[in-house]
Design an enzyme around this catalytic site. Structure first.
Site, PDB file in Angstrom:
ATOM      1  N   ASN A 103      12.799  24.257   6.601  1.00 35.61           N
ATOM      2  CA  ASN A 103      12.989  25.701   6.426  1.00 35.61           C
ATOM      3  C   ASN A 103      12.195  26.224   5.232  1.00 35.61           C
ATOM      4  O   ASN A 103      11.551  27.277   5.303  1.00 35.61           O
ATOM      5  CB  ASN A 103      14.469  26.016   6.200  1.00 35.61           C
ATOM      6  CG  ASN A 103      15.313  25.893   7.453  1.00 35.61           C
ATOM      7  OD1 ASN A 103      14.793  25.746   8.556  1.00 35.61           O
ATOM      8  ND2 ASN A 103      16.621  25.931   7.279  1.00 35.61           N
ATOM      9  N   ARG A 128       5.589  32.755  16.492  1.00 35.30           N
ATOM     10  CA  ARG A 128       5.072  31.979  15.366  1.00 35.30           C
ATOM     11  C   ARG A 128       5.314  30.488  15.526  1.00 35.30           C
ATOM     12  O   ARG A 128       6.422  30.054  15.812  1.00 35.30           O
ATOM     13  CB  ARG A 128       5.684  32.466  14.056  1.00 35.30           C
ATOM     14  CG  ARG A 128       5.098  31.773  12.834  1.00 35.30           C
ATOM     15  CD  ARG A 128       5.632  32.340  11.550  1.00 35.30           C
ATOM     16  NE  ARG A 128       5.100  33.669  11.273  1.00 35.30           N
ATOM     17  CZ  ARG A 128       5.842  34.732  11.034  1.00 35.30           C
ATOM     18  NH1 ARG A 128       7.138  34.633  11.062  1.00 35.30           N
ATOM     19  NH2 ARG A 128       5.277  35.890  10.782  1.00 35.30           N
ATOM     20  N   HIS A 178      10.474  39.752  22.759  1.00 39.88           N
ATOM     21  CA  HIS A 178      11.487  38.788  22.335  1.00 39.88           C
ATOM     22  C   HIS A 178      12.650  38.715  23.316  1.00 39.88           C
ATOM     23  O   HIS A 178      13.531  37.860  23.182  1.00 39.88           O
ATOM     24  CB  HIS A 178      11.984  39.175  20.933  1.00 39.88           C
ATOM     25  CG  HIS A 178      12.755  38.119  20.226  1.00 39.88           C
ATOM     26  ND1 HIS A 178      14.085  38.268  19.897  1.00 39.88           N
ATOM     27  CD2 HIS A 178      12.393  36.885  19.788  1.00 39.88           C
ATOM     28  CE1 HIS A 178      14.508  37.177  19.277  1.00 39.88           C
ATOM     29  NE2 HIS A 178      13.509  36.331  19.194  1.00 39.88           N
ATOM     30  N   HIS A 232      22.969  31.131  17.167  1.00 40.39           N
ATOM     31  CA  HIS A 232      21.783  31.910  17.521  1.00 40.39           C
ATOM     32  C   HIS A 232      22.120  33.166  18.334  1.00 40.39           C
ATOM     33  O   HIS A 232      21.276  34.053  18.484  1.00 40.39           O
ATOM     34  CB  HIS A 232      20.828  31.009  18.328  1.00 40.39           C
ATOM     35  CG  HIS A 232      19.479  31.575  18.571  1.00 40.39           C
ATOM     36  ND1 HIS A 232      19.065  32.059  19.798  1.00 40.39           N
ATOM     37  CD2 HIS A 232      18.415  31.752  17.746  1.00 40.39           C
ATOM     38  CE1 HIS A 232      17.832  32.488  19.721  1.00 40.39           C
ATOM     39  NE2 HIS A 232      17.406  32.321  18.487  1.00 40.39           N
TER      40      HIS A 232
END
Length: 675
Positions: free
Chosen positions: A43, A396, A426, A583
């Site tokens: 991360n 990304r 998205h 998520h």
């Protein structure tokens, strides 16, 4: 005046601290704690490659532009980032050296350094070095301002100082082509392991033939943003491909170095790499802890890892002879990772074999490296179905894989569409069109998570399977938008960004404000990955001040400051970091007693609400509604892995009241799904 918004970058670092807390938690199995260290490290690498790189880029701007962007604030943020990361790195080291290494030793697993090798192990390492490592080594001598070669992004190197001169040697640590950890010959009952770094360190005197003053490891992070000059002109796909070729040579954003490195040597490196003091982060003797994902586990002790929680069958879908017929009969919801992902593959394959199905359409943001979804789409094409695939080429770190899938599907006959200039897609939607009674009936799979069978086993998401025309027909309009057949989606049920989502959310909040003032039930329950959009934060403050009770479950960035007297008294927030990555996005509004519930792909961030095509899906089915709300309520009750998000974002664990039952939400959800 007190800042009303918490700094975005520091809030992200607070999230990564929560990851570090799991590595510190004795309730987490030992090898899983090592993985949390690896997650923290991975991360942080991405944070420096993307966010810090963006902040550093202001230096290249003109003086007037820098002034407009509040140069002082940016510089202060960079200083605070450096200070916070240094504190976290210290904690990281204490966890690793003070807790995890001793616990490994209690299980007979020893991570040695070169000084602790037995004579037999020294012979083994000398032979291993000559046969396996030496062919991959590159040595560069540097003296003064000349000789430093290009340092690869995230690669490891030794800086080896010559005690008898001013020069130093740069030696690569080939942890890419070779395993990072070497399992050594060991005595009965123990397992000895060595970093490849230390195998090289042990052989440096013979390799270099110098009197070594010291050998210090370093790792450089580089800017990972794709260098695309103008998305609005020319061939965007070609620009992305060219950008991928340049990503690995982006400007430096962080130098992680062994804190034992002499100050004079560090200053020399800083000048050679054109860095400033905020780019220098001290660390331990070994870097790249994301390699601990692959740390050898020679033990048969099952207590060192999480107990198995295999994905479960869905009670209705698993028994259905036809998923399409099942969807026509009513809505069903999958809760990942608790449910199997297999139904997505089965649905596409069923559509492929159904003579009445005319087309399959799908959005792909992040597919698995070996994608069963892509295989199923190719099977549908082989059966003569039309397949339309929208691939987000700007996802990304997945750009290259997505371009490859696009080329492969196009070669198989799919109608492939790529990114819009200036905007990302998205939304996670699968649409099937079936000829029924002379018209096309739509069947939709609408999800908060990606079409990725690998991440579906570790990401917590929700996916709705529906043939309800209110949803499925509007999903078809979203695809019309993506295929550039229409300019506006004009949806009455789905909330679609960047067109209607933000305005509709503000309207729903305004209704709660009005109901609170009228004495009607007024509350908002939100589960998000990140809450950052300033206008939405201010709207929540306004609602709380009007008497609306607000509960937030935020995994990552939270720029809202909960529980501040006079500002956010009515707003509570928690964050859950556990075995699975939370998520899903859930929005629930009291709506005067007639609750409104949405699942969504969108966080409340500027990029999601203004620069992405996102979809929020209203839940109309009573049973699906009950399940999703129940999951939120379970998570709100969590007193094992929930942290309280306060105005300081210092992550205190939620206290379990005296006599209160233990609630670990992910375990409770799994047992609930299993029935």
């Amino acid at each position: 005046m007190q800042e009303r918004l918490y700094n975005r970058e520091l809030s992200w670092l607070s999230f990564n601290h929560r990851v570090l807390q799991e590595a510190q938690n004795p309730e987490v199995p030992l090898y899983e704690r090592l993985k949390f260290l690896a997650i923290y490290s991975s991360n942080l690498d991405e944070f420096f490659r993307v966010r810090v790189a963006a902040l550093r880029s202001f230096r290249a701007l003109g003086k007037n532009t820098r002034k407009e962007l509040d140069e002082a604030r940016i510089k202060n943020t960079l200083r605070l980032i450096r200070h916070t990361v240094e504190e976290q790195q210290e904690l990281f080291g204490r966890i690793f050296r003070g807790t995890l290494l001793p616990e490994l030793q209690q299980h007979g697993i020893f991570l040695l350094n070169a000084r602790l090798l037995s004579p037999g192990q020294q012979d083994f390492i000398e032979n291993y070095f000559k046969k396996e490592i030496l062919p991959h080594l590159q040595i560069h001598w540097v003296q003064g301002k000349a000789g430093l070669p290009f340092l690869q992004n995230r690669a490891l190197y030794f800086i080896v100082k010559d005690a008898d001169s001013e020069r130093f040697a740069l030696v690569n640590i080939p942890s890419g082509p070779l395993p990072r950890f070497i399992e050594l010959p060991s005595l009965e009952g123990r397992h000895d392991i060595l970093f490849i770094d230390d195998a090289i360190r042990f052989n440096l005197p013979n390799l270099l033939g110098i009197n070594i003053e010291g050998a210090y490891s370093i790792k450089l992070s580089r800017n990972a943003d794709l260098p695309i000059d103008d998305e609005y002109s020319g061939d965007l796909l070609e620009k992305i491909k060219r950008g991928l070729e340049k990503r690995h040579i982006g400007p430096p954003t962080r130098l992680l170095y062994d804190k034992e490195m002499p100050a004079s040597l560090l200053e020399q490196l800083k000048a050679l790499l054109e860095l400033n003091k905020n780019d220098l982060i001290p660390g331990a003797a070994n870097h790249n802890f994301n390699d601990f994902f692959d740390f050898p586990n020679p033990s048969s002790d099952t207590s060192l890892v999480y107990p198995p929680m295999p994905p479960l069958p869905h009670p209705v879908l698993d028994q259905a002879k036809s998923l399409l017929d099942c969807m026509k009969a009513g809505d069903n919801v999958l809760h990942y990772p608790y449910h199997k992902f297999d139904y997505v593959i089965r649905l596409i394959r069923e559509a492929a074999e159904d003579p009445q199905v005319e087309f399959v359409k799908i959005t792909v943001y992040r597919a698995a490296s070996r994608s069963a979804v892509v295989d199923a789409l190719q099977y549908a094409l082989s059966k003569g179905k039309k397949a339309t695939v929208f691939i987000e080429a700007k996802a990304r770190f997945d750009e290259e894989a997505n371009l490859q899938w696009g080329e492969q599907l196009k070669a198989s006959g799919a109608d492939v569409h790529y990114s819009y200039p200036g905007i990302k897609v998205h939304a996670k939607i699968l649409l099937i069109g079936r000829q029924e009674d002379g018209v096309i009936r739509h069947y939709a799979y609408l999800s908060t998570g990606n079409f990725n069978e690998k991440t579906s086993k570790i990401y917590a998401d929700h996916a709705l399977l529906s043939a309800d025309p209110r949803l499925a027909d509007e999903a078809a309009r979203v695809f019309d938008l993506l295929e550039r057949k229409i300019i506006l989606p004009d949806c009455k049920n789905l909330l679609v960004a960047p067109f209607t989502l933000k305005d509709k959310l503000e309207g729903l909040i305004d209704k709660e404000i009005a109901n609170a003032k009228a004495g009607l039930p007024a509350y908002i329950l939100l589960k998000l990955n990140s809450l950052e959009e300033p206008a939405m934060v201010e709207k929540l403050y306004e609602a709380g001040q009007a008497g609306v009770r607000i509960k937030l479950i935020i995994r990552g960035i939270c720029c809202l400051k909960p529980g501040v007297p006079g500002l956010s008294d009515n707003i509570e927030a928690i964050s859950i970091v556990d075995r699975f990555l939370e998520h899903a996005r859930i929005y629930l509004f009291a709506s005067g007693g007639d609750e409104r519930l949405y699942i969504a792909s969108a966080d409340w961030m500027k990029r999601n609400l203004h620069r992405r095509i996102e979809v929020a899906i209203p839940i109309y089915d009573v049973e699906v509604f009950r399940q999703i709300k129940h999951i939120f309520e379970l998570q709100w009750q969590d007193n094992c892995r929930a942290r309280v998000l306060n105005a300081e974002q210092d992550n205190p664990m939620r206290e379990r009241g005296e006599g209160a039952a233990r609630v670990r939400a992910q375990e409770e959800i799994y047992e609930g799904v299993r029935g």
